[in-house]
Structure formats: structure tokens, C-alpha cells
Scaffold this motif. Structure first.
Motif, PDB file in Angstrom:
ATOM      1  N   THR A   1       0.806  -0.743  -0.123  1.00 49.99           N
ATOM      2  CA  THR A   1      -0.269   0.340  -0.549  1.00 49.99           C
ATOM      3  C   THR A   1       1.168   1.492  -0.056  1.00 49.99           C
ATOM      4  O   THR A   1       2.356   1.224   1.184  1.00 49.99           O
ATOM      5  CB  THR A   1      -1.036   0.003   1.451  1.00 49.99           C
ATOM      6  OG1 THR A   1      -1.705  -1.360   1.410  1.00 49.99           O
ATOM      7  CG2 THR A   1      -2.355   1.692   1.453  1.00 49.99           C
ATOM      8  N   PRO A   2       0.875   2.296  -0.562  1.00 48.73           N
ATOM      9  CA  PRO A   2       1.322   3.023  -1.275  1.00 48.73           C
ATOM     10  C   PRO A   2       1.138   4.586   0.097  1.00 48.73           C
ATOM     11  O   PRO A   2       0.149   5.080   0.524  1.00 48.73           O
ATOM     12  CB  PRO A   2       1.255   4.216  -2.297  1.00 48.73           C
ATOM     13  CG  PRO A   2       0.025   3.027  -2.578  1.00 48.73           C
ATOM     14  CD  PRO A   2      -0.342   2.184  -2.031  1.00 48.73           C
ATOM     15  N   ALA A   3       2.220   5.057   0.909  1.00 58.25           N
ATOM     16  CA  ALA A   3       2.476   6.002   1.933  1.00 58.25           C
ATOM     17  C   ALA A   3       2.006   7.260   1.113  1.00 58.25           C
ATOM     18  O   ALA A   3       3.642   7.568   1.736  1.00 58.25           O
ATOM     19  CB  ALA A   3       3.366   5.187   3.104  1.00 58.25           C
ATOM     20  N   THR A   4       1.735   7.425  -0.055  1.00 60.10           N
ATOM     21  CA  THR A   4       1.461   8.993  -0.387  1.00 60.10           C
ATOM     22  C   THR A   4       1.574  10.043   0.407  1.00 60.10           C
ATOM     23  O   THR A   4       2.371  10.813   0.443  1.00 60.10           O
ATOM     24  CB  THR A   4       0.688   8.532  -1.248  1.00 60.10           C
ATOM     25  OG1 THR A   4      -0.753   9.224  -0.221  1.00 60.10           O
ATOM     26  CG2 THR A   4       0.207   8.221  -2.015  1.00 60.10           C
TER      27      THR A   4
ATOM     28  N   ALA B   1       4.546  10.355   2.781  1.00 61.01           N
ATOM     29  CA  ALA B   1       5.646   9.548   2.744  1.00 61.01           C
ATOM     30  C   ALA B   1       6.382  10.462   2.028  1.00 61.01           C
ATOM     31  O   ALA B   1       7.685  11.337   2.071  1.00 61.01           O
ATOM     32  CB  ALA B   1       6.126   8.444   2.789  1.00 61.01           C
TER      33      ALA B   1
ATOM     34  N   ASP C   1       8.288  -2.425   8.137  1.00 63.50           N
ATOM     35  CA  ASP C   1       6.897  -0.987   8.116  1.00 63.50           C
ATOM     36  C   ASP C   1       8.026   0.071   8.818  1.00 63.50           C
ATOM     37  O   ASP C   1       8.208   0.357   9.873  1.00 63.50           O
ATOM     38  CB  ASP C   1       5.957  -1.942   8.135  1.00 63.50           C
ATOM     39  CG  ASP C   1       4.679   0.191   8.167  1.00 63.50           C
ATOM     40  OD1 ASP C   1       5.755   1.016   7.239  1.00 63.50           O
ATOM     41  OD2 ASP C   1       4.102   0.916   8.778  1.00 63.50           O
ATOM     42  N   ASN C   2       9.081   0.837   7.876  1.00 61.39           N
ATOM     43  CA  ASN C   2       9.160   2.264   8.454  1.00 61.39           C
ATOM     44  C   ASN C   2       9.370   2.729   7.962  1.00 61.39           C
ATOM     45  O   ASN C   2       9.075   3.173   6.442  1.00 61.39           O
ATOM     46  CB  ASN C   2      11.088   1.199   8.971  1.00 61.39           C
ATOM     47  CG  ASN C   2      11.315   1.269   8.101  1.00 61.39           C
ATOM     48  OD1 ASN C   2      12.401   1.511   6.842  1.00 61.39           O
ATOM     49  ND2 ASN C   2      11.812  -0.617   7.584  1.00 61.39           N
ATOM     50  N   PRO C   3      10.143   4.210   8.330  1.00 60.38           N
ATOM     51  CA  PRO C   3       9.818   5.546   7.465  1.00 60.38           C
ATOM     52  C   PRO C   3      10.786   5.642   6.547  1.00 60.38           C
ATOM     53  O   PRO C   3       9.991   5.986   5.240  1.00 60.38           O
ATOM     54  CB  PRO C   3      10.247   6.499   8.548  1.00 60.38           C
ATOM     55  CG  PRO C   3      10.574   6.415   9.940  1.00 60.38           C
ATOM     56  CD  PRO C   3      10.029   4.783   9.602  1.00 60.38           C
TER      57      PRO C   3
ATOM     58  N   THR D   1      11.420   2.541   4.114  1.00 59.56           N
ATOM     59  CA  THR D   1      10.492   1.586   3.450  1.00 59.56           C
ATOM     60  C   THR D   1       9.486   2.404   2.563  1.00 59.56           C
ATOM     61  O   THR D   1       8.812   1.815   1.803  1.00 59.56           O
ATOM     62  CB  THR D   1      10.206   0.391   3.537  1.00 59.56           C
ATOM     63  OG1 THR D   1       9.709   0.308   5.113  1.00 59.56           O
ATOM     64  CG2 THR D   1      11.654  -0.819   4.135  1.00 59.56           C
ATOM     65  N   GLN D   2       8.715   2.934   3.418  1.00 57.44           N
ATOM     66  CA  GLN D   2       7.676   3.492   3.230  1.00 57.44           C
ATOM     67  C   GLN D   2       7.163   4.806   2.380  1.00 57.44           C
ATOM     68  O   GLN D   2       7.196   5.533   1.665  1.00 57.44           O
ATOM     69  CB  GLN D   2       6.702   4.695   4.565  1.00 57.44           C
ATOM     70  CG  GLN D   2       6.350   3.944   5.254  1.00 57.44           C
ATOM     71  CD  GLN D   2       6.022   3.818   7.150  1.00 57.44           C
ATOM     72  OE1 GLN D   2       6.022   5.760   7.220  1.00 57.44           O
ATOM     73  NE2 GLN D   2       5.483   3.909   7.882  1.00 57.44           N
TER      74      GLN D   2
ATOM     75  N   ASN E   1       8.633   2.846  -0.703  1.00 55.02           N
ATOM     76  CA  ASN E   1       7.312   2.391  -1.726  1.00 55.02           C
ATOM     77  C   ASN E   1       6.310   3.723  -1.799  1.00 55.02           C
ATOM     78  O   ASN E   1       5.964   2.942  -3.502  1.00 55.02           O
ATOM     79  CB  ASN E   1       6.667   1.899  -0.242  1.00 55.02           C
ATOM     80  CG  ASN E   1       7.636   0.200   0.048  1.00 55.02           C
ATOM     81  OD1 ASN E   1       7.840  -0.095  -0.703  1.00 55.02           O
ATOM     82  ND2 ASN E   1       6.994  -0.859   0.689  1.00 55.02           N
ATOM     83  N   ALA E   2       6.598   4.025  -1.734  1.00 57.68           N
ATOM     84  CA  ALA E   2       5.611   5.227  -2.097  1.00 57.68           C
ATOM     85  C   ALA E   2       6.303   6.157  -3.373  1.00 57.68           C
ATOM     86  O   ALA E   2       5.557   6.522  -4.284  1.00 57.68           O
ATOM     87  CB  ALA E   2       5.840   6.533  -1.125  1.00 57.68           C
TER      88      ALA E   2
END
Length: 417
Positions: free
Chosen positions: A44-47, A49, A309-311, A313-314, A317-318
Motif C-alpha cells: 500500500t503506497p504511503a503517499t 511519506a 514497515d519503517n519510514p 521503506t514507506q 514504496n511511495a
């Protein structure tokens, strides 16, 4: 602290070892090492971020990327995909370079030294102000023409002595000795033991790394012993009996099939001390052969904080999902490229005025310490300040993770700084 000569030798050996083990992994099937995370990119994209919009304007600035791309050896095409996505992100959210948009110029070298050199010459002809060199097989063939032309070169990992000794225009974004030396020393000291036994695959590169590392263990107040075992040895119980009797910590250096035999041998003799290993040890093949509960607690050095899951990789991934298409974020080459391109932009964020190879190199050499994007919290500072014996290195230390009861990484911590 190791001497300059020792540090350079260790860097060359460690780089050669990493390349050889990478080749074994690429040709041997499973590549799901802890650093690879085991998840596909379309998480899931952490937009959020990505941060606020801060668009670059004006004439573009050319940044180059040399990658082997898809070759007969391995498929590194993710490096090109990530470099382009990262440039788009930096242009929209980080004001590009000096406020001007980045034009990402790429060239595929296909693991061929002559093509690699040609890629470097193309970058010079196209007036790139800096070039990121990916995990190319012929690293020096890319670096030499660029260095001779005064074009700054950014690499995630370098091995050749000429590269790591450069004080003018070469910048590497990892500590080349951390995985093989810093990791076992850190784990032994944390556990309060006085000895480290390295169980090493009996090949010259691997043995050379640890033979040269002996003074570093001594300086850390640790006894050190190396036990070299031939590749393909299925039963390592005899060698492990003495190791268990001596106590201390164990560090395993080899590919996954070697590590499986080593871990089975340690289990057979009831070894209960701390175990650390290089990341290539733990793949899906290892998790199948060694039940996860028995892998729990093993410490690994990681190139990037993938698999959790960490800042970092968020953000990665975004960027991949917002600005790329079908990027597989489980590949370590992808986030390494993100760190290199975003790290270059971070290093020159304060650049004012003309943007040329000379001003870019000077700005990076004099940069203050900053956080390296995507690195799990590591900080970087170039200009010979991170590892004085290796003036091109901008990062000291690395990441350590401990495996859970499924043999997967848990949290990552920065160590060895």
C-alpha cells in the motif's frame, strides 16, 4: 582503528567477496535474503511519506546512471526504473538540484567492460554533472573515464583501491567492512563474550577478508579464530564440536547452502551462543531447511531496512508506486539506487549558483552531516570524514537486524558509527 593500507585491502577483499556471493545467489535461484524483504512492491503506497510539494523549475540538470541492466549474469533493470522514479520524486517534492529539475540520463552496460566504458564516455559527452554507478560488474571501467574527466561519481558500494582512495570526486554510500567485520564485533561485544569464531566458506576471497580483519578483532579486545570449511560439506558437526566447547560468538560467511550446513552443525552440538551471518546466508532455501524457530535470534547486517514497515521503506514504496510502474521493491538493488540518487540530491541541497561537475564535487566534499534517504536512519558526510582511512566513503557503520521465529527480519538498528 585499522591502518589506511589494511582498510583499503579489506575494502577490496570485501567488495570482491560481495560480488562473488551475489553471483552465486543470482545463479542459484532463491534471492529472498533478509535485506530483500520477501514482499513485492505493490505494498500500500504511503503517499504522505512523499512530503509537501516543492517543484523544481528552470533549465534541467543532467544526472547520469550507469547500470548493467538486464545481462547474461543478472537482471539489474530495477536500477534504471528506480533512478527515473526517484528523479521525478525529487523534482516534485525536493526542488531537484539547486532548484532546477533533474534530467536522468541512463545507460545499460550489460556487464561488458567495453560497453561500461562507453556508457561513461556517453555521460561525459552529454555533460552530466554527476553520475551514479549501480551494481555494475566492471566498476572500474565506468569509474576511470568519469574520474579522469572530473565528473563526480556516486556509488553505493565500491571495492577497487583506486576508487576508495580517491579524495576529489568519488563518493560511496556504505561502509564496505561493516558486514564482515563490524557486525560480528558488535554482536560479540553486546553479548559480553570474549571470542569470535568465523565459520567461513573455503574460497580465497572469503578467507582473505577475515585473515586481514584479525587486527580489528584484536583492537576490539576479542580473541579471533577462523574455521574454513570446503564448499559442499554437508556435515559440519566435527568442526562445530570444538567451536561449541570453546564458547563465544559465531559468525558465518558463505552462501545459503553453506550456511544451512553450518547451522545444522551448530544445532547438532547444542551451541547456544550468539550467531551472526552475512545476509546471503538467509534465503527461502535456508528457511525451508532450518525451521524458523531455530533461526530466531540470529543477527544479520543489512544493506537496507527492507522487509519491515519503517519510514525508509514507506518513502521508497511511495516513490516506486507514485512515479514508477511495476517496480519490485523487494530487490535490494532498487533501494540501493534510491539511496544513491536521493543521497546525491541531499548532499548538494545547499548548492547555489552554477551547477557544474566542479561545483557538485566541491559541495559534496564540504557537506554537513545529513541523514541518508532510505537508509534506515544512517547518516552520511563525505570528504573523508566518515572513514578517514577510506576517503571516498561517506558512511560509517551499518544496519543490524535480528530474525524472528519465521526467520524474517524484525527491527533494524544503526550500529558501528
Amino acid at each position: 582503528m585499522a591502518t589506511r593500507t589494511t582498510a583499503v585491502r579489506l575494502t577490496a577483499l570485501a567488495g570482491g567477496l560481495a560480488a562473488s556471493l551475489l553471483l552465486v545467489s543470482a545463479c542459484g535461484g532463491g534471492s529472498d535474503a533478509p535485506g530483500d524483504g520477501g514482499t513485492n512492491a505493490s505494498a500500500t503506497p504511503a503517499t504522505n511519506a512523499l512530503g509537501p510539494v516543492a517543484k523544481a523549475t528552470g533549465a534541467s540538470v543532467k544526472i547520469g546512471l550507469i547500470s548493467d541492466g538486464k545481462s547474461a549474469i543478472a537482471d539489474q533493470s530495477v536500477e534504471i526504473q528506480v533512478a527515473k522514479a526517484t528523479a521525478s520524486y525529487l523534482n516534485e517534492h525536493r526542488s531537484g538540484i539547486g532548484g532546477r529539475p533533474i534530467e536522468m540520463v541512463t545507460c545499460e552496460s550489460q556487464a561488458d567492460p567495453s560497453k561500461t566504458a562507453d556508457c561513461a564516455n556517453q555521460m561525459i559527452e552529454q555533460n552530466a554533472v554527476a553520475v551514479v554507478v549501480g551494481g555494475v560488474a566492471a566498476q572500474e571501467a565506468a569509474w576511470t573515464p568519469l574520474h579522469d574527466a572530473g565528473v563526480p561519481v556516486v556509488l553505493y558500494l565500491a571495492s577497487a583501491p583506486a576508487i576508495v582512495q580517491d579524495t576529489k570526486s568519488t563518493f560511496t554510500l556504505s561502509d564496505p567492512t561493516f558486514e564482515d567485520i563490524g557486525l560480528p564485533i558488535t554482536i560479540a561485544k553486546k553479548a559480553g563474550v570474549k571470542k569470535v569464531t568465523a565459520v567461513v566458506i573455503d574460497v580465497p576471497a572469503a578467507k582473505g577478508v577475515l585473515a586481514s580483519a584479525a587486527p580489528a578483532f584484536d583492537q576490539a579486545g576479542l580473541d579471533f579464530e577462523m574455521v574454513a570449511i570446503a564448499p559442499g560439506t554437508a556435515d559440519m558437526t566435527p568442526q562445530m564440536q570444538k567451536i561449541a566447547a570453546d564458547g563465544g560468538a559465531v559468525f558465518i560467511l558463505g552462501n545459503d547452502s553453506f550456511c544451512i550446513s553450518a547451522l545444522k552443525g551448530l544445532q547438532a552440538v547444542g551451541f547456544t551462543g550468539p550467531i551472526s551471518a552475512i545476509a546471503q546466508c538467509i534465503t527461502d532455501a535456508t528457511r525451508t531447511a532450518i525451521p524458523g524457530g531455530q533461526l530466531k535470534g540470529i543477527s544479520l547486517a543489512a544493506a537496507a531496512p527492507l522487509g519491515t514497515d519503517n519510514p525508509s521503506t514507506q518513502l521508497f514504496n511511495a516513490v516506486a508506486t507514485t512515479y514508477g510502474q511495476g517496480i519490485d521493491t523487494s530487490k535490494i538493488a532498487g533501494i540501493n539506487t534510491f539511496m544513491a540518487v536521493a543521497g546525491l540530491q541531499t548532499a548538494v541541497a545547499d548548492l547555489k549558483g552554477d551547477i557544474t561537475p566542479q561545483t557538485v564535487a566541491a559541495t559534496i566534499r564540504t557537506m554537513p552531516q545529513k541523514e541518508l534517504p532510505g537508509s534506515g536512519g544512517r547518516r552520511f558526510q563525505c570528504g573523508g570524514k566518515a572513514v578517514p582511512a577510506l576517503p571516498a566513503a561517506c558512511v560509517r557503520g551499518g544496519l543490524i537486524t535480528t530474525l524472528d521465529d519465521k526467520g524474517r527480519p524484525t527491527t533494524y538498528e544503526v550500529a558501528g558509527v
